[in-house]
Design a protein around this motif. Sequence first.
Motif, PDB file in Angstrom:
ATOM      1  N   LYS A  19      83.150 123.947  -9.732  1.00  0.00           N
ATOM      2  CA  LYS A  19      84.519 124.166 -10.175  1.00  0.00           C
ATOM      3  C   LYS A  19      84.795 125.646 -10.350  1.00  0.00           C
ATOM      4  O   LYS A  19      85.836 126.170  -9.988  1.00  0.00           O
ATOM      5  N   GLU A  20      83.827 126.391 -10.924  1.00  0.00           N
ATOM      6  CA  GLU A  20      83.979 127.823 -11.128  1.00  0.00           C
ATOM      7  C   GLU A  20      84.086 128.542  -9.803  1.00  0.00           C
ATOM      8  O   GLU A  20      84.886 129.459  -9.633  1.00  0.00           O
ATOM      9  N   LYS A  23      87.700 128.363  -8.085  1.00  0.00           N
ATOM     10  CA  LYS A  23      88.859 128.658  -8.928  1.00  0.00           C
ATOM     11  C   LYS A  23      90.055 129.008  -8.054  1.00  0.00           C
ATOM     12  O   LYS A  23      89.933 129.606  -6.991  1.00  0.00           O
ATOM     13  N   GLY A  86      89.652 132.428  -5.389  1.00  0.00           N
ATOM     14  CA  GLY A  86      88.220 132.297  -5.615  1.00  0.00           C
ATOM     15  C   GLY A  86      87.499 133.631  -5.555  1.00  0.00           C
ATOM     16  O   GLY A  86      86.388 133.766  -6.066  1.00  0.00           O
TER      17      GLY A  86
END
Length: 334
Positions: A19-20, A23, A86
């Motif tokens: 998930k990180e 982003k 990201g």
Amino acid sequence: MKKVIYILSIVIVFVSCKKEASKGYVTLSGTITNQNSDSLMIAQRAIIKTIKVNPDGTFSDTLKVETGNYMIFDGSKNAPIYLKNGYDLKMTIDAKKFNKTITFKGKGEDANNYIVKKALLIENAFDENNFKNLDQKGFDIKLKAVKTDFETLLINTKNLDTTFISDEQDQHKGIYQRIIANYKKNQDLLAMKGDKSPKFVDYENHAGGATSLEDLKGKYVYIDLWATWCGPCKTEIPYLKTLEKEYHGKNIEFVSISLDRQSAYNTWKTMVKEKELSGIQLYAKEDKTFSSGYKVADIPRFIVIDPNGNIVDADAPRPSDGDKLKNLFSTLNI
């Protein structure tokens, strides 16, 4: 049971990391020295983000983007930047040599350091002095070397995805086509040497009255085609003023012709007065006869005409070119 908990923990960590990593925004941070303003602007056709710069030159912000090429501005200085949600980019910039000093670290650094290096290759490739006086064989050799430089840079850059590489290869083809078109244009301009110059008639003179090219016969004429909205044109102004002082009283007239639209007429009149522009300052009144005769597609354009009204150089060196222009004047015994 402990084994199940352990596996679940690994899955949770993996999902959190995923998930990180995905982003939905870009993080931009870094340091700029010798900055020209108190903020940086990110633009693509229009400004999409203004980033505040702290007094110590540091900055940090986030923005959501459509993947692609953008420009980052510090006042009038700018450089390309490639953004994708990201990315986490840390930048260092010295605004005195903006596009030559900008570097990137962090996620997305490879694509962006490539983009910066490519921009410098483009700047060199579109320096007309590198091609202007080459015959066809010399041009073909030079173009081949330019292609090698672009292709080598792309091949040697790591961590680029296939879509990025494909897009860049397409852009390279467009760059080569533009170089070829510019070369052909320059060859056409070189062929104009010795021809009778296209004329301008009754252009408004800032000092009063009207001036035509015929009025300047008997002297060499160094013409600057410019506009008040043109950044590179205004960059030349201090060099042009210095040049005019150095050649004052010699057999040459310095003529600046504004190609501004009628809507900018008052801006032209004000700028000439406030910046104390010297030489003969003319307004073309949106007449394109003269500029079209010289195949002007971009400005500034500088032209040298001899005392008989014949073309010496249809694309002459700029005032900022220094010795190149003075050497030309020297060959003309000015």
